[in-house]
Structure formats: C-alpha cells, structure tokens
Design an enzyme around this catalytic site. Sequence first.
Site, mmCIF file in Angstrom:
data_model
loop_
_atom_site.group_PDB
_atom_site.id
_atom_site.type_symbol
_atom_site.label_atom_id
_atom_site.label_comp_id
_atom_site.label_asym_id
_atom_site.label_seq_id
_atom_site.Cartn_x
_atom_site.Cartn_y
_atom_site.Cartn_z
ATOM 1 N N LYS A 1 0.857 -1.178 0.000
ATOM 2 C CA LYS A 1 0.000 0.000 0.000
ATOM 3 C C LYS A 1 0.896 1.232 0.000
ATOM 4 C CE LYS A 1 -1.670 2.628 3.178
ATOM 5 N NZ LYS A 1 -1.658 3.955 2.464
ATOM 6 N N GLU B 1 9.727 1.294 10.593
ATOM 7 C CA GLU B 1 10.705 2.379 10.482
ATOM 8 C C GLU B 1 9.927 3.682 10.609
ATOM 9 O OE1 GLU B 1 13.327 5.148 7.794
ATOM 10 O OE2 GLU B 1 12.239 3.561 6.767
ATOM 11 N N CYS C 1 13.474 11.080 7.460
ATOM 12 C CA CYS C 1 13.495 10.615 8.848
ATOM 13 C C CYS C 1 14.891 10.715 9.463
ATOM 14 C CB CYS C 1 12.970 9.191 8.947
ATOM 15 S SG CYS C 1 13.868 8.000 7.935
ATOM 16 N N GLU D 1 9.477 15.995 16.145
ATOM 17 C CA GLU D 1 9.984 15.925 14.779
ATOM 18 C C GLU D 1 9.356 17.022 13.918
ATOM 19 O OE1 GLU D 1 10.941 12.438 11.517
ATOM 20 O OE2 GLU D 1 9.021 12.353 12.573
#
Length: 482
Positions: free
Chosen positions: A176, A251, A285, A386
């Site tokens: 997906k 992750e 990331c 973040e």
Amino acid sequence: MAEPKTYDLFIGGEWTRADNSEHDTIRNPATGAVLAKVAIAGESDVERALNTAQDAFPAWSRQVATDRADYLYRLIELIRRDEEKLAHIITSENGKPIREARIEVNFAIQLIRFAAENVRRLEGNIIPGSRPGEKILIEKIPHGVVAGISAWNFPLALTARKLGPALAAGNTFVIKPHELTPLSTLALAELTVEAGFPKGIVNVVTGGGATVGNALVTNPITKLITMTGSTPAGRKIMAAASEGLKEVRLELGGKAPFIVMEDADLDAAVNAAVSARFMNCGQVCTANERTYVHTAVYDTFLERLRAKIAALRTGNPLDEKTDMGPKISAAELEKVDDMVRRAVKQGAKVELGGKRLTGGEYDKGNFYAPTLLTNVSGDMDIVQNEVFGPVLSLIRVRDFDDAITQANKSRYGLSAYMFTQNLKNIMRMTTELNFGEIYVNREGGEAAQGFHHGYGDSGIGGEDGQYGLEAYVDTKTIYLNS
C-alpha cells in the site's frame, strides 16, 4: 490539456477495478495540478489481493533462489532504462528537486540489487544432535505473504526497499503506497509485468491507512508487516497486528542530532548540516533536526551556515538549478509554520526564513522558506518533536559531554551525526550516543548494504543489508534421524 490518467488496482499482474467507484486525486505539490485519479481499495479488494498473493506463494517460494533473483535483475534493468521517467514521476507527486529524484531512483536500484545479489546468503545451520547420528537442521524459509505500507517522502525507494528482499527471500508481496504519492509504485508495478514476473507475486492496493492499511495488517493471510511512516501510525499498526501475533517491522520518525566539535572541518560540517536538513524539503526521517555546535566555533559556524542557507534556491523542482522544492501538502506546510511560530514564542530567534513563500509561482504550491533558528534551548517543543520540514535549529554546547547529553535527550533514536577529528571522542561516541545509525564526518544517506534501524520511538526492526534481508525469512528447525 489531456485528462489525468485514472489508475485501477494492480492485483495478480493485471489492472483490476476496485469494488467501489471512489478515487483519490493526486496533485503536484509544487503547482497544485491534478496528476492522476487513483482507485481507493476497500476491504474486499485487499482480501482479493492477499488471496492472490497467497495462491502465488507456493510456486514462487519453491523456485531456485537465483531464479527469483533473475526476475529482480530484469526489473533493475527496466528501472535503469526508465530512470528519467521515474524521476519525473517522483518529482511531480512528491515535489523533491529532479536531481534528488534521480538519486532516489538509483537508490531503489541499489536496494533491489543487494537483495538479488544476496539470495544465496540466506543460510541455515547444521548442528550436532543430542542422539547418536542425529543432526539438527535450522533452515531459513520465507514467511508467506508480506504486506508493505510505505510513506510519501521516498515513494519509489521505500517500495523497492521492501519489495526486493521480500521477493528475493521467496515471499509474495502486497504493497500500500501512501495515498499522496502512489504513482511511483504503480509505475514500478507496470515494470514487473514487462519483466515477466509471475502473476500474483507483486500486488498494489491504493487508498488510505484507516481502511486499506488496517485491512492488510489484520487479515490472517498477512504473515509479516513492514511499514515506513510516522510514529503515531506505527503504534496503531503495532496494536492492530497484536491480535494476530503478526511479525512487524516499523521504520518510524527521527530527531537526529548533528554535533559539531571545536576541531571539526567547519566547511565540510556546514555543507553536511545544510544537506542533511534541507534535502527533500527536510522531509527525511534521518534529517538533521538539532544542530549542536561547540561554543568555540559557534559564531564562525553560524556565519557560514547563514550564508549557505541564504544561497539555497527554492522553486520549481523540475528546474535543474532548484535546491529545494515544496512541502508535500498544505497541511504539512501549516504544521511546520505552527512549530516555528511556537518556537519563536518560546524564545527562538528567526535568522532566516520562518514563513511561507508567496507570490507568483509560489502561490500555486506548498512552499516554505529555508529557515534558520538560533537562541534555541533543549526544552523547546521544536527540539523535542519531529519537524519534518526545512527548519534548522542551532544550539550552542559547552563541550563534548554537553553535546552527548543533549543529543540523547530524545524519545527518538534513529540517526545522528558527528563532526570531529578527535579519535577519543569518536570512540566514546560509539558507545554513548544512543542512535541506531551514526554518520561521522559526512552527510547522511544510508547505503543499501548497511542496516537502517533505530531505537525508541523510531521503531523496531530495520531495513537494508544482510540484517534487513534476514527479516524477510523465518526459521524451521528439523531434528533429523535416519
């Protein structure tokens, strides 16, 4: 102007209509232009894709490993042939500069190539038994049907990162892609047909995470879930998978510290700090989220950093001279702007940027100015959460101990950076810096043969290299007697 292309689902090696008629509209984040209409899968479509993958699994898993690798080699050649086409798709749907998109295509090739090259290295063991003449065989076997869920920031590479090792290890695959950036994965699916992949080995179901992602995770056919995305999404997947005791590889987010000591090569450190922060508009990331600079070189570093950031060209990502494109969406742009505004309220100073870019072509896209913040302290929200955007926070540190202490004050543990020539500090850093992936005296960018993984809120498991490939097999223990 031609009508945008409409994509169906890719199941069993063919384009098949979803059970409902709804479609997602895919837009170019730089221009707002409609790129395509993409089918939205329902639970019945996901079930169909998983059943198709399950039916294809026995024959695929029993192939000689090098025969499976040959399919991947053919796919690599087609990706290489279509490099420019794929790069343009990435740039159009994601907004990263075309130069970076070409790098992503190459990285996708390297990821699949490593998996193909190492199918023979999925080795088991023979152990002496506990009875006369007995041998204990520990065999590496594929899981079965692997479900992949990928993020929007590297739409081709993240699919390749999962597809390569999953297929090399003998699994079949249902992916997906993110609903904002499915076109790269759909283009890759087309290439698997041209490469002659057996039907059902690779399947693509498009749509949102709440429906499509959840159906992939909870269906009993799925044996392994490999997901790249946000930490909140990872938690939901972990919870949903727990009912079926599924194996999960996640992750997730990062909050990488970038440490510059007094003996660092400052020009190299400045270049790396900017690259690691503003690549892909900061939507990485592993990005430099917190820049810690020794007080002895802070002022010099700031002067050079300001000049480097001010020189960045933000604009049309298809222009070869562009350094930074737009944010992926208006919602992401607003999130970053809100974080900067809050940081200013908490005492940070905007040295550069700090606002949305407007006027002319900027008004059509989601452009945010490359931003530099100073007077930043560790208790500010922008240091703890973040950002995932083009905002560099500069923080002064007293010494090496102060830098390590502040760097480790994070719930994330994916990547970190260190610039120093002091071997003693480098040796200390290897044990004291609590991150799964550390770049010493270089910019970021993991290698296909490395191991990309983190601690804490950055996820569980990992990808790439031999360690990542091993995640795509299970073990079977056989007590062998005559």
